[in-house]
Design a protein around this motif. Structure first.
Motif, PDB file in Angstrom:
ATOM      1  N   TYR A 352     -31.011  49.372  21.248  1.00  0.00           N
ATOM      2  CA  TYR A 352     -31.239  49.225  19.804  1.00  0.00           C
ATOM      3  C   TYR A 352     -30.107  48.417  19.152  1.00  0.00           C
ATOM      4  CZ  TYR A 352     -34.099  53.176  21.261  1.00  0.00           C
ATOM      5  OH  TYR A 352     -34.968  53.999  21.939  1.00  0.00           O
ATOM      6  N   ASN A 353     -29.732  47.339  19.815  1.00  0.00           N
ATOM      7  CA  ASN A 353     -28.600  46.520  19.377  1.00  0.00           C
ATOM      8  C   ASN A 353     -29.045  45.062  19.258  1.00  0.00           C
ATOM      9  OD1 ASN A 353     -25.940  45.872  18.700  1.00  0.00           O
ATOM     10  ND2 ASN A 353     -25.337  45.597  20.833  1.00  0.00           N
ATOM     11  N   PRO A 354     -29.834  44.736  18.237  1.00  0.00           N
ATOM     12  CA  PRO A 354     -30.381  43.378  18.118  1.00  0.00           C
ATOM     13  C   PRO A 354     -29.313  42.358  17.716  1.00  0.00           C
ATOM     14  CG  PRO A 354     -30.952  44.652  16.182  1.00  0.00           C
ATOM     15  CD  PRO A 354     -30.279  45.601  17.126  1.00  0.00           C
ATOM     16  N   GLY A 355     -29.611  41.090  18.050  1.00  0.00           N
ATOM     17  CA  GLY A 355     -28.764  39.994  17.585  1.00  0.00           C
ATOM     18  C   GLY A 355     -27.612  39.646  18.493  1.00  0.00           C
ATOM     19  N   THR A 356     -27.533  40.259  19.674  1.00  0.00           N
ATOM     20  CA  THR A 356     -26.449  39.930  20.605  1.00  0.00           C
ATOM     21  C   THR A 356     -26.921  38.787  21.494  1.00  0.00           C
ATOM     22  OG1 THR A 356     -25.736  42.229  20.583  1.00  0.00           O
ATOM     23  CG2 THR A 356     -24.878  40.848  22.349  1.00  0.00           C
ATOM     24  N   SER A 357     -26.414  37.572  21.219  1.00  0.00           N
ATOM     25  CA  SER A 357     -26.919  36.379  21.905  1.00  0.00           C
ATOM     26  C   SER A 357     -26.659  36.421  23.404  1.00  0.00           C
ATOM     27  CB  SER A 357     -26.273  35.125  21.304  1.00  0.00           C
ATOM     28  OG  SER A 357     -24.860  35.188  21.416  1.00  0.00           O
ATOM     29  N   ALA A 358     -25.543  37.023  23.810  1.00  0.00           N
ATOM     30  CA  ALA A 358     -25.206  37.041  25.237  1.00  0.00           C
ATOM     31  C   ALA A 358     -26.170  37.908  26.039  1.00  0.00           C
ATOM     32  CB  ALA A 358     -23.781  37.541  25.422  1.00  0.00           C
ATOM     33  N   SER A 359     -26.954  38.750  25.356  1.00  0.00           N
ATOM     34  CA  SER A 359     -27.866  39.659  26.059  1.00  0.00           C
ATOM     35  C   SER A 359     -29.298  39.146  26.086  1.00  0.00           C
ATOM     36  CB  SER A 359     -27.829  41.042  25.397  1.00  0.00           C
ATOM     37  OG  SER A 359     -26.537  41.588  25.448  1.00  0.00           O
ATOM     38  N   PHE A 360     -29.553  37.981  25.481  1.00  0.00           N
ATOM     39  CA  PHE A 360     -30.882  37.349  25.522  1.00  0.00           C
ATOM     40  C   PHE A 360     -31.970  38.263  24.950  1.00  0.00           C
ATOM     41  CE2 PHE A 360     -28.478  36.174  29.412  1.00  0.00           C
ATOM     42  CZ  PHE A 360     -28.095  34.897  29.033  1.00  0.00           C
ATOM     43  N   GLY A 361     -31.612  39.204  24.099  1.00  0.00           N
ATOM     44  CA  GLY A 361     -32.587  40.076  23.475  1.00  0.00           C
ATOM     45  C   GLY A 361     -32.937  41.315  24.266  1.00  0.00           C
ATOM     46  N   THR A 362     -32.334  41.491  25.435  1.00  0.00           N
ATOM     47  CA  THR A 362     -32.702  42.657  26.253  1.00  0.00           C
ATOM     48  C   THR A 362     -32.263  43.972  25.627  1.00  0.00           C
ATOM     49  OG1 THR A 362     -30.682  42.328  27.557  1.00  0.00           O
ATOM     50  CG2 THR A 362     -32.711  41.383  28.423  1.00  0.00           C
ATOM     51  N   HIS A 363     -31.222  43.945  24.786  1.00  0.00           N
ATOM     52  CA  HIS A 363     -30.720  45.178  24.177  1.00  0.00           C
ATOM     53  C   HIS A 363     -31.290  45.411  22.783  1.00  0.00           C
ATOM     54  CE1 HIS A 363     -27.470  46.184  27.160  1.00  0.00           C
ATOM     55  NE2 HIS A 363     -27.606  44.889  27.417  1.00  0.00           N
ATOM     56  N   ASP A 364     -32.268  44.585  22.368  1.00  0.00           N
ATOM     57  CA  ASP A 364     -32.835  44.740  21.023  1.00  0.00           C
ATOM     58  C   ASP A 364     -33.591  46.060  20.864  1.00  0.00           C
ATOM     59  OD1 ASP A 364     -31.782  42.265  20.701  1.00  0.00           O
ATOM     60  OD2 ASP A 364     -33.661  41.275  20.124  1.00  0.00           O
ATOM     61  N   GLY A 365     -34.225  46.528  21.928  1.00  0.00           N
ATOM     62  CA  GLY A 365     -34.987  47.777  21.888  1.00  0.00           C
ATOM     63  C   GLY A 365     -34.313  48.868  22.691  1.00  0.00           C
ATOM     64  N   GLY A 366     -35.116  49.818  23.192  1.00  0.00           N
ATOM     65  CA  GLY A 366     -34.590  50.937  23.969  1.00  0.00           C
ATOM     66  C   GLY A 366     -34.468  50.605  25.446  1.00  0.00           C
ATOM     67  N   GLY A 367     -33.841  51.536  26.202  1.00  0.00           N
ATOM     68  CA  GLY A 367     -33.827  51.466  27.657  1.00  0.00           C
ATOM     69  C   GLY A 367     -32.842  50.527  28.295  1.00  0.00           C
ATOM     70  N   ALA A 368     -32.145  49.676  27.539  1.00  0.00           N
ATOM     71  CA  ALA A 368     -31.213  48.712  28.115  1.00  0.00           C
ATOM     72  C   ALA A 368     -29.785  49.209  27.934  1.00  0.00           C
ATOM     73  CB  ALA A 368     -31.377  47.346  27.464  1.00  0.00           C
ATOM     74  N   VAL A 369     -28.958  49.010  28.951  1.00  0.00           N
ATOM     75  CA  VAL A 369     -27.591  49.506  28.903  1.00  0.00           C
ATOM     76  C   VAL A 369     -26.701  48.664  29.807  1.00  0.00           C
ATOM     77  CG1 VAL A 369     -28.085  51.202  30.724  1.00  0.00           C
ATOM     78  CG2 VAL A 369     -26.151  51.569  29.203  1.00  0.00           C
TER      79      VAL A 369
END
Length: 476
Positions: A352-369
């Motif tokens: 739930y961490n949107p806007g992080t360019s280095a993560s390519f959007g994978t952390h925008d929703g749930g389940g990513a860590v």
């Protein structure tokens, strides 16, 4: 007339012999001769004045050689006791350092119960019934009951390793400790420092044996990694003596509560810390059954790979980052499966961490860590252990990869990246890392950018039955 004079001189001489001598001429009998006639010769010679002195101390008149009459005032009297017995101030005192024990070896205070009553029936015997002795004793600077002390000694014998079950960082009967959630307010609760007693290096390789020995001795026991509950927390084993009559309410809950030992949980009721038992479930002894303890029928085996995750999307905070509870429990299961020196709960980027360019959007929703690969205490990079970490994460239900320096660009730091398979709140980019062209189930590294895309360096996906039920398949 002459006879009369002689008689007078004789009488005067006799009278002189019966008078004490208070003067001693320089030509008087030498001290060596006086000492020979005394039973305390060697000590008398040290105290009498020299022959050149004119006055003797009063005690000189009591020497046997000077007594001429059996009068009571003339009987032989010993010289002052100082000449025969050393004064207390002259007795050398023992060195304090020679008698004080080290802090971790503080002797137990006297107990009215015979010593044999404060030990278990047989040292080194699994499931031995603890003694029913609640006298307070001290281990180091910490108070426990004699029952708990005997159980610790039995656990030490069962373990037989280099660590010490008596190296406590917290004992019982210690109310008001906020970090302990009230478990140490009563009896039966101890925290054991999981280090070598001589140099305080972490005993990471011995943790499974120590926990098992404590459980065989009658404790509910779990390993708490460094910084698990709060920053700066020492790595330790937390243990609750099963059946202790003086347990606090919080300690009882750690045995039979919703998150208790006998339910296959880690004893922590707080949402951000709760999880499955990382050590394989309880040991239930006959004497525990007699006391009414039993295991829960809903208990799962957290150390078995491919257990289906829980369906709980409550938001929790882990190491300052937001996850859902499903992801958090999966991380705890992975940590139990891993069992190494790293801590898979050391989250460096959550969900739930949107806007992080280095993560390519994978952390925008749930389940990513993203997870640190550094040792939780020393900070050393555990590069050699990344394969074991990735495997444990995959067995727990994640698509996981080790991101080495340069994998995401010249400035990328080494870390683990994981996506919880089947998470209902995955972002579009997170879902693509599972089934997309460069996804996990296609044997790829999950990175769609041409300059970073590559085959999976960890040998391909682990496909569990619950994943197949959700429609996932090996797409290689």
């Amino acid at each position: 007339m002459r006879r009369l004079v002689y008689l007078l001189v004789f009488i005067l001489s006799l009278a002189a012999c019966n008078q004490p001598q208070v003067q001693l001429a320089a030509t008087a009998t030498p001290l060596a001769l006086v000492a020979i006639s005394s039973p305390l010769a060697t000590k008398t010679a040290l105290l009498l004045p020299t022959a050149t002195q004119t006055a003797l101390p009063p005690t000189a008149t009591r020497e046997p050689t000077r007594t001429a009459s059996p009068s009571p005032t003339r009987t032989v009297t010993p010289l002052p006791t100082a000449t025969a017995t050393p004064s207390p101030t002259e007795t050398p005192l023992p060195s304090p350092t020679a008698t004080l024990p080290p802090p971790t070896e503080t002797p137990l205070p006297p107990s009215p119960v015979p010593p044999t009553a404060t030990v278990v029936v047989a040292a080194g015997q699994a499931c031995a019934r603890p003694v029913n002795d609640y006298d307070r004793v001290t281990i180091g600077r910490h108070t426990v009951s004699a029952r708990t002390a005997g159980m610790l000694d039995n656990a030490q014998a069962l373990y037989g390793g280099r660590g010490s079950m008596r190296l406590l960082i917290q004992g019982s009967y210690a109310p008001g400790l906020g970090a302990s959630f009230g478990t140490h307010d009563g009896g039966g609760a101890v925290d054991i420092w999981a280090v070598y007693p001589n140099n305080t290096d972490q005993l990471l390789t011995d943790i499974p044996q120590m926990v098992t020995a404590l459980r065989q001795a009658g404790f509910a026991a779990w390993y708490r990694p460094a910084n698990m509950l709060y920053q700066g927390m020492f790595p330790h084993i937390h243990a609750i003596a099963v059946g202790d009559a003086e347990l606090s309410e919080a300690a009882r809950a750690q045995l039979t509560g919703e998150h208790g030992y006998f339910r296959g949980r880690n004893g922590l009721p707080e949402v951000e810390f709760a999880g499955p038992d990382p050590h394989g479930g309880p040991i239930l002894c006959d004497w525990m059954r007699e006391m009414g303890y039993q295991t829960s029928s809903s208990q799962t085996a957290p150390t078995a790979a491919c257990q289906p995750p829980i369906n709980d999307y409550t938001r929790v905070t882990v190491n300052g980052h937001t996850l859902n509870r499903r992801t958090h429990v999966m991380l705890q299961t992975a940590q139990a499966l891993y069992g190494g020196p790293g801590n898979l709960l050391t989250v460096t980027q959550g969900s739930y961490n949107p806007g992080t360019s280095a993560s390519f959007g994978t952390h925008d929703g749930g389940g990513a860590v993203d997870i640190s690969i550094r040792h939780p205490s020393t900070g050393a990079l555990l590069v050699d252990g990344t394969e074991a970490m990735v495997r444990a994460l995959r067995q727990a239900g994640f698509a996981a990869w080790y991101r080495a320096p340069g994998d995401l660009g010249p400035d990328s730091a080494p870390h683990l990246h994981a996506v919880a398979i089947g998470d209902a709140e995955l972002s579009e980019a997170g879902q693509a890392q599972l089934t997309g062209e460069q996804g996990y189930f296609r044997g790829r590294n999950g990175l769609p950018q041409p300059e970073y895309a590559a085959p999976d360096r960890h040998g391909g996906p682990i496909l569990c039955p619950w994943m197949e039920e959700l429609g996932y398949a090996d797409l290689r």
